[in-house]
Design an enzyme around this catalytic site. Structure first.
Site, short mmCIF file in Angstrom:
data_model
loop_
_atom_site.label_atom_id
_atom_site.label_comp_id
_atom_site.label_asym_id
_atom_site.label_seq_id
_atom_site.Cartn_x
_atom_site.Cartn_y
_atom_site.Cartn_z
CD GLN A 171 -3.10 -0.62 0.07
OE1 GLN A 171 -3.04 0.43 -0.56
NE2 GLN A 171 -4.08 -1.49 -0.14
CB SER A 191 0.79 -5.27 -5.16
OG SER A 191 -0.19 -5.77 -6.04
CB CYS A 318 -7.91 -9.70 0.56
SG CYS A 318 -6.62 -9.29 -0.62
#
Length: 375
Positions: A171, A191, A318
């Site tokens: 993040q 990511s 998620c």
């Protein structure tokens, strides 16, 4: 204003134009990056260019960059092969490996963990300490970015030996400055889709000198750390997104984003004084606002906002679709009612003040209706 307003950047950021262009160009490169002929070298060049672009963004050496299928795999590569400990505020992909150590930690209202003195010597000995650089649900920056968190367990245990440190930065990368070379960490994960790259691509930064047992064996790609032909197209998009993200950081784009986030919170606080803004007194990601009107279910708010044209969430993507209170907020000491009433608004460089004010108007109207029914 468009018909839909996207305010869920922490779940996934829109694909950057630079990433799209790089991926389209990479589609015409036919070689396998492990082949030695000209076509293979062209594909290898795209992979290595992206590796260097990501290294510049996170402040590491290109040789330390390992491409994975996502931050979840990056975490598993490190944590599945060891005894892992970490606070209960970690993302699910870390908590799955370190969640057995919940009782080892105290979490304050600002989301900062502290190892309990009792049992620290034995529970932390020989373990990998997993600690996110920031929490995607609340936006709270965890333990600082200066590497001081590496002393956390050692200080609590009274031992001079510091644990191996794994930091989930999925993040944080692209939203705040990360300098891996200055972090006292051995591993760091990220990511692509969180910073405007393609979905299904991640990265694990492995400090030079540290070994990593590969979960996938075969051709020895990624310096023997992860076998399998590289996703050249996705990697090219990841690299282009990283380069664009670094430019945004250098030009102060996220300072503007933070100002918009603060305007939103001020507007909501004035109209709904009982609203709780999670982590507001702590350092936070510039784009994230997690807030609760205790008693007004988070999933209800998400559905109401969705029907009105606004995409927000009730926690980590998620965990979306699961009607449950926030594990993160409960760990921070909030009661069950508050933990089940929180929603998250996360914005990005293309978000406008008009979009946020339109959201605020709709949220405030629904809040007033909820208050009237509850009275």
């Amino acid at each position: 204003m468009p018909e839909r307003v996207y305010l869920d950047w922490n779940a996934t950021a829109p694909l950057r134009p630079e990433a799209r262009a790089a991926m389209l160009e990479a589609m015409d490169v036919i070689g396998n990056p492990s082949s030695v002929h000209a076509e293979g070298r062209a594909a290898r060049g795209l992979v290595e260019r992206a590796r260097a672009q990501i290294a510049r963004l996170v402040g590491c050496e290109p040789s330390e960059v390992v491409f994975t299928s996502g931050a979840t795999e990056a975490a598993a590569l490190v944590l599945s092969a060891c005894k892992a400990v970490g606070p209960p505020t970690e993302h699910d992909c870390v908590y799955a490996w370190a969640g057995h150590s919940d009782d080892l930690w105290q979490i304050d209202r600002n989301g900062q963990p502290r190892a309990r003195e009792s049992g620290a010597d034995t529970r932390l000995e020989g373990a990998v300490l997993a600690l996110a650089t920031s929490n995607g649900e609340t936006g709270v920056v965890t333990g600082g970015q200066d590497g001081s968190v590496a002393h956390l367990a050692a200080q609590q245990s009274g031992s001079e030996a510091r644990p191996v440190l794994f930091r989930d930065a999925a993040q944080s990368i692209g939203k705040v400055r990360i300098q891996f070379r200055h972090l006292d960490a051995s591993f760091l994960s990220g990511s692509a889709h969180k910073l405007g790259g393609p979905k299904g691509l991640g990265v694990l930064i492995v400090r030079d000198g540290h070994t990593l047992a590969p979960a996938l064996r075969g051709g020895g790609q990624e310096m023997g750390r992860r076998s399998g032909t590289e996703n050249v197209i996705g990697i090219a998009g990841f690299g282009a997104a990283a380069e664009a993200a670094l430019r945004d950081l250098e030009t102060g784009v996220w300072d503007r984003v933070e100002r918009l986030r603060n305007i939103l919170e001020e507007t909501l606080a004035e109209a709904a004084p009982g609203t709780i803004f999670i982590g507001q007194d702590a350092p936070r990601l510039p784009n994230t606002s997690c807030f609760a009107a205790p008693g007004w279910k988070g999933e209800t708010q998400v559905m109401q906002m969705d029907l009105a044209g606004f995409a927000v969430s009730a926690g980590s993507a998620c965990s979306s679709g699961k009607v449950q209170e926030s594990r993160v907020l409960r760990a921070m000491g909030f009661d069950a009612v508050t933990a089940s009433s929180a929603i998250r608004v996360s914005i990005g460089p293309t978000t406008t003040e008009a979009e946020l004010m339109a959201f605020a108007d709709v949220w405030i109207k629904h809040h007033r209706r909820w208050r009237a029914k509850a009275a």
